[in-house]
Design a protein around this motif. Structure first.
Motif, PDB file in Angstrom:
ATOM      1  N   THR A  96     -91.195  11.645 -20.782  1.00  0.00           N
ATOM      2  CA  THR A  96     -92.170  11.969 -21.832  1.00  0.00           C
ATOM      3  C   THR A  96     -93.602  11.961 -21.304  1.00  0.00           C
ATOM      4  O   THR A  96     -94.489  12.598 -21.888  1.00  0.00           O
ATOM      5  CB  THR A  96     -92.034  10.969 -23.001  1.00  0.00           C
ATOM      6  N   PRO A  98     -95.251  13.411 -18.729  1.00  0.00           N
ATOM      7  CA  PRO A  98     -95.964  14.664 -18.430  1.00  0.00           C
ATOM      8  C   PRO A  98     -96.486  15.392 -19.656  1.00  0.00           C
ATOM      9  O   PRO A  98     -97.641  15.860 -19.658  1.00  0.00           O
ATOM     10  CB  PRO A  98     -94.893  15.498 -17.701  1.00  0.00           C
ATOM     11  N   ILE A  99     -95.695  15.488 -20.721  1.00  0.00           N
ATOM     12  CA  ILE A  99     -96.138  16.262 -21.886  1.00  0.00           C
ATOM     13  C   ILE A  99     -97.246  15.530 -22.639  1.00  0.00           C
ATOM     14  O   ILE A  99     -98.133  16.163 -23.230  1.00  0.00           O
ATOM     15  CB  ILE A  99     -94.957  16.585 -22.830  1.00  0.00           C
ATOM     16  N   LEU A 102    -100.448  16.120 -20.268  1.00  0.00           N
ATOM     17  CA  LEU A 102    -100.881  17.517 -20.302  1.00  0.00           C
ATOM     18  C   LEU A 102    -101.269  17.946 -21.712  1.00  0.00           C
ATOM     19  O   LEU A 102    -102.174  18.773 -21.889  1.00  0.00           O
ATOM     20  CB  LEU A 102     -99.779  18.420 -19.753  1.00  0.00           C
ATOM     21  N   GLY A 103    -100.614  17.391 -22.715  1.00  0.00           N
ATOM     22  CA  GLY A 103    -100.960  17.710 -24.096  1.00  0.00           C
ATOM     23  C   GLY A 103    -102.369  17.260 -24.441  1.00  0.00           C
ATOM     24  O   GLY A 103    -103.106  17.966 -25.146  1.00  0.00           O
ATOM     25  N   GLN A 160     -90.433  20.265 -19.834  1.00  0.00           N
ATOM     26  CA  GLN A 160     -90.694  20.162 -21.267  1.00  0.00           C
ATOM     27  C   GLN A 160     -92.165  20.432 -21.571  1.00  0.00           C
ATOM     28  O   GLN A 160     -92.494  21.061 -22.587  1.00  0.00           O
ATOM     29  CB  GLN A 160     -90.323  18.772 -21.779  1.00  0.00           C
ATOM     30  N   SER A 161     -93.044  19.978 -20.697  1.00  0.00           N
ATOM     31  CA  SER A 161     -94.480  20.153 -20.948  1.00  0.00           C
ATOM     32  C   SER A 161     -94.892  21.617 -20.964  1.00  0.00           C
ATOM     33  O   SER A 161     -95.916  21.979 -21.556  1.00  0.00           O
ATOM     34  CB  SER A 161     -95.297  19.380 -19.916  1.00  0.00           C
ATOM     35  N   LEU A 164     -95.723  23.466 -24.250  1.00  0.00           N
ATOM     36  CA  LEU A 164     -97.016  23.419 -24.925  1.00  0.00           C
ATOM     37  C   LEU A 164     -97.549  24.835 -25.133  1.00  0.00           C
ATOM     38  O   LEU A 164     -98.410  25.070 -25.978  1.00  0.00           O
ATOM     39  CB  LEU A 164     -98.009  22.594 -24.102  1.00  0.00           C
ATOM     40  N   ARG A 170     -89.179  24.597 -25.752  1.00  0.00           N
ATOM     41  CA  ARG A 170     -88.938  23.237 -25.284  1.00  0.00           C
ATOM     42  C   ARG A 170     -87.507  23.107 -24.758  1.00  0.00           C
ATOM     43  O   ARG A 170     -87.271  22.637 -23.651  1.00  0.00           O
ATOM     44  CB  ARG A 170     -89.171  22.242 -26.422  1.00  0.00           C
ATOM     45  N   ALA A 199     -91.921  12.909 -27.948  1.00  0.00           N
ATOM     46  CA  ALA A 199     -93.039  13.862 -27.901  1.00  0.00           C
ATOM     47  C   ALA A 199     -93.243  14.545 -29.243  1.00  0.00           C
ATOM     48  O   ALA A 199     -94.379  14.660 -29.732  1.00  0.00           O
ATOM     49  CB  ALA A 199     -92.788  14.898 -26.811  1.00  0.00           C
TER      50      ALA A 199
END
Length: 276
Positions: A96, A98-99, A102-103, A160-161, A164, A170, A199
């Protein structure tokens, strides 16, 4: 603003597309543009995803309870730390990261530039081809219980990221990563859905504060769309997991590429405003 009819349509779309590797956020954006509706925005999209995520929580409730309870007890019981459920808890946390990072870094772009229809059409095509390549080169031999590691969890997390950006998907991004790592289709999809829970819930609850304040649609239509997405989403995830146990992703790939081409063509000919 979003009306009641629009809420019903967008809730249905969210429920149908969230778990399929075709990008729910892209469909909500594209359908709104096609019918001349105002872009519902990233906040509305994030909040109604709470409905589909609730469907995942209920569908995988036994797995989730085992992961949470075993991981929690393993914090003070060393003997449990080698248990696959305890390790899965750490893998979901690591995946979780990375997202989340980056989010936060690209928050403004997510709410504006990333919603451009030209970008969405392009990502639908490009990542459709990535999914096709992954599906046709995967050996479908690894399982989560025996082979998932921190390195693999991070790779899943970075995949997953990419979601975005509307159009990536996803589930499509993380399943592609899993297939490229040689996980079985069902295993890749299962971890994809489990990984999405923190996320999606986090983003959804954060965006709740924007609903009804002039930056996002009102509460009534948003709640209706969320409830519909939950009901349809539960049926969709059940069907999808059964489908991929014996079918490739070719149909989804063809659909993604066709939709991407149509979007780019409609924008090019001035039928759709790419940023409206």
């Amino acid at each position: 603003m979003i009306g009641w009819f629009e809420a019903v349509v967008l809730g249905l779309i969210q429920g149908l597309t969230e778990f399929l590797p075709i990008s729910s956020s892209a469909h909500i954006r594209v359908v709104s543009a096609f019918f001349g509706w105002q872009d519902p925005g990233a906040a509305f999209t994030a909040v109604i995803q709470l409905g589909t995520e609730a469907a995942v929580v209920i569908y995988f409730r036994k797995d989730i309870w085992e992961i949470i309870s075993t991981w929690t007890r393993s914090l003070w019981t060393p003997a449990l730390r080698a248990h696959h459920a305890a390790r899965m808890g750490w893998y979901v946390i690591v995946g979780t990261i990375p997202i989340v990072v980056l989010g936060l870094l690209f928050k403004d772009s997510i709410e504006s530039a990333f919603r451009d229809l030209r970008l969405i059409g392009t990502t639908l095509i490009v990542f459709g081809l990535v999914l096709w390549f992954a599906d046709h080169t995967a050996r479908n031999r690894l399982t989560l219980e025996r082979h998932l590691s921190f390195t693999h969890a991070l790779i899943y997390g970075f995949a997953q990221s990419l979601a975005l950006i509307p159009g990536v998907s996803r589930s499509g991004g993380t399943i592609s990563a899993g297939l490229l790592l040689d996980y079985r289709r069902e295993e890749a999809a299962k971890y994809s859905f489990l990984l999405a829970i923190p996320a999606v819930l986090g983003a959804g609850f954060l965006e709740l504060f924007k609903i009804g304040d002039g930056r996002a649609p009102e509460w009534g239509p948003t709640i209706l769309a969320t409830v519909i997405s939950f009901i349809v989403g539960y049926l969709a995830v059940s069907w999808f997991l059964k489908y991929i146990s014996s079918h490739r992703f070719t149909g989804f790939v063809i659909y993604r590429i066709a939709l991407g081409i149509v979007i780019i063509a409609l924008v090019s000919f001035g039928v759709l405003d790419p940023s409206a």
